[in-house]
Write an enzyme that holds these catalytic residues in place. Structure first.
Site, PDB file in Angstrom:
ATOM      1  CG  HIS A  67      -0.757  -6.124   5.139  1.00 17.93           C
ATOM      2  ND1 HIS A  67      -0.703  -5.460   6.340  1.00 17.93           N
ATOM      3  CD2 HIS A  67      -1.946  -5.765   4.586  1.00 17.93           C
ATOM      4  CE1 HIS A  67      -1.803  -4.739   6.506  1.00 17.93           C
ATOM      5  NE2 HIS A  67      -2.568  -4.907   5.448  1.00 17.93           N
TER       6      HIS A  67
ATOM      7  CG  ASN B 271      -3.157  -7.619   7.745  1.00 18.62           C
ATOM      8  OD1 ASN B 271      -3.180  -7.065   8.833  1.00 18.62           O
ATOM      9  ND2 ASN B 271      -3.986  -7.300   6.764  1.00 18.62           N
ATOM     10  CD  GLU B 272      -7.779  -6.954   8.212  1.00 16.42           C
ATOM     11  OE1 GLU B 272      -8.204  -6.986   7.046  1.00 16.42           O
ATOM     12  OE2 GLU B 272      -8.005  -6.026   8.996  1.00 16.42           O
TER      13      GLU B 272
ATOM     14  CD  GLN C 258      -2.845  -1.195   2.386  1.00 15.59           C
ATOM     15  OE1 GLN C 258      -2.544  -1.932   3.307  1.00 15.59           O
ATOM     16  NE2 GLN C 258      -3.919  -0.437   2.426  1.00 15.59           N
TER      17      GLN C 258
HETATM   18  C1  BGC Z   1      -6.182  -3.928   6.157  1.00 16.64           C
HETATM   19  C2  BGC Z   1      -5.522  -2.711   5.579  1.00 16.64           C
HETATM   20  C3  BGC Z   1      -6.571  -1.757   5.041  1.00 16.64           C
HETATM   21  C4  BGC Z   1      -7.397  -1.299   6.209  1.00 16.64           C
HETATM   22  C5  BGC Z   1      -8.435  -0.245   5.895  1.00 16.64           C
HETATM   23  C6  BGC Z   1      -7.463  -3.659   6.878  1.00 16.64           C
HETATM   24  O1  BGC Z   1      -8.426  -4.493   6.335  1.00 16.64           O
HETATM   25  O2  BGC Z   1      -5.281  -4.694   6.902  1.00 16.64           O
HETATM   26  O3  BGC Z   1      -4.617  -3.133   4.607  1.00 16.64           O
HETATM   27  O4  BGC Z   1      -6.028  -0.708   4.333  1.00 16.64           O
HETATM   28  O5  BGC Z   1      -8.043  -2.400   6.802  1.00 16.64           O
HETATM   29  O6  BGC Z   1      -9.436  -0.731   5.079  1.00 16.64           O
END
Ligand code: BGC
Length: 422
Positions: free
Chosen positions: A133, A176-177, A41
């Site tokens: 990520h 991540n997530e 990002q």
């Molecule tokens: C993610 C980020 C994203 C943020 C805002 C999360 O889901 O880890 O990469 O930019 O939320 O939407």
């Protein structure tokens, strides 16, 4: 097995450095106050990643291009955070750069990320490093990606190699997530065929009633396996605390008739991943808003003037609720807020949102939830997975010159950190 460091401050009110006259909110000493970013990002020109391809092929997407050129400007980014008064920075290392072809590791890229770690440390910022990520190497996805038989082995080979540069890093997020990523994988269809999946990025809610698909069960299992295997590598090779970060959705039923469905949705979208964090050193909580569920499942967020720029309701209370839920389901794994913030063009609203979110978070601390830090999403306005309009940053970036302009919210968060209270 390493256990969470029981002696690390951050758990007890009597270890506090300050208390807030107005809210009673208390930040434990040793608390991490910082901001977060992700490599794809912010860095720019991440040409070896699968996301680079999606950006060209997906119907609603804008490309990341140079992103905000943090690949070259990371020192300036970190310095702005440190000067404001923050003491932590979460950033990621990009697999596609470190391993541009299967088994071929770039020493120069490893040295680049080591310089980032050293820069953070020299500025007094505790680095919190994410290993994956959302973006994977293009070659990995072309070869079957996360659902291929050798996916965990491949990921661990990368993790093993990265662990060579992690000396002095105390916090590592493996993936991540995974609960978002488990259906983001559907985009891989855009790489291996001409089919273009009819989905937007999961982080931006469209106004046409689209709701997030459920994670693929096989993807969920594979990511849990990958996290546990990576955790083992990292515990063997580093002294860091290891965890993963979740999208905490704050699912709630719209009425008693929807309770059973809310429980089902919570289970497949969140709790299965939280339970997999039992035995970790921390759980990364990432909460932005709430998600209603009726008896048919997720309810799309109706358009509303108060909605954020990603189409979600303005709900700063989500953070405290999410921290409590994560603490409960993980059976008391320490919480590190690895993301919380708001997509808005109005920085005063960002401050108001964050103040309220911190109030909820410290309410949870007062009730005994062990919270180790708060990392705001995001340090910079950056590439929101196919979109540039939703701005989450504490720092604005001119995308022609890459000039950084700190917003008042950065000074406000830095002051909050200095005082150690919300
Ligand atoms: C993610 C980020 C994203 C943020 C805002 C999360 O889901 O880890 O990469 O930019 O939320 O939407």
């Amino acid at each position: 097995m390493t256990t969470p460091d029981e002696t690390t401050p951050g758990t007890r009110a009597d270890e506090t450095s300050a208390s807030d006259q107005t809210t009673g909110a208390i930040a434990p000493s040793g608390f991490l106050w910082g901001a977060s970013t992700a490599p794809h990002q912010t860095e720019g020109n991440n040409v070896g990643s699968d996301w680079w391809v999606y950006e060209q092929r997906m119907p609603y997407f804008n490309p990341s291009g140079d992103a905000v050129d943090s690949y070259h400007r990371y020192e300036e980014d970190m310095r702005l955070l440190a000067q404001a008064g923050l003491n932590a920075y979460r950033f990621g290392v990009e697999w596609a750069r470190i391993e541009p072809l299967p088994g071929q590791f770039s020493l120069a890229e490893l040295a680049h990320y080591r310089r980032m770690i050293d820069t953070a440390l020299s500025l007094g910022l505790t680095p919190v490093v994410t290993l994956h990520h959302f973006s994977s190497p293009r070659w990995f996805v072309e070869g079957g990606g996360w659902l291929a038989e050798n996916a965990v082995e491949r990921f661990c080979a990368y993790v093993e190699r990265v662990s060579d540069i992690l000396d002095g890093v105390e916090w590592i997020c493996t993936i991540n997530e995974p609960n978002m990523f488990a259906f983001m994988m559907l985009m891989a269809a855009a790489i291996n065929s001409d089919a273009v999946p009819a989905m937007d990025t999961p982080t931006v809610q469209r106004e046409d009633g689209f709701v997030l698909p459920r994670p693929l069960p096989q993807a969920t299992q594979r990511l849990i396996e990958a996290h546990h295997a990576a955790r083992e590598v990292l515990r063997r090779r580093t002294r860091a605390k290891v965890g993963w970060t979740l999208a905490n959705l704050v699912i709630h039923a719209t009425g008693p008739e929807a309770e059973a469905m809310a429980q089902e949705e919570r289970e497949v979208r969140e709790d299965v991943f939280l339970r997999a964090a039992r035995g970790d050193d921390f759980i990364g909580v990432q909460a932005y808003s709430v998600q209603p569920v009726d008896s048919d499942g997720l309810v799309p967020h109706p358009p509303h003037p108060d909605n954020t720029l990603v189409g979600t309701p303005y709900r700063p209370d989500a953070l405290g609720i999410a921290a409590r839920h994560a603490w409960e389901v993980t059976e008391h794994v320490p919480v590190l807020v690895t993301e919380n913030g708001i997509a808005t063009a109005d920085d005063a609203r960002r401050i108001a949102y964050t103040r309220e979110a911190l109030k909820g978070l410290f309410g949870a601390v007062d009730d005994g939830v062990d919270v180790r830090g708060y990392l705001h999403w995001s340090a910079l306005d950056n590439f929101e997975w196919g979109h540039w309009e939703p701005t989450f940053g504490l720092i604005a970036v001119d995308r022609q010159t890459f000039a950084r302009t700190p917003k008042p919210s950065l000074a406000w968060l830095g002051d909050t950190a200095r005082r150690g209270r919300s």
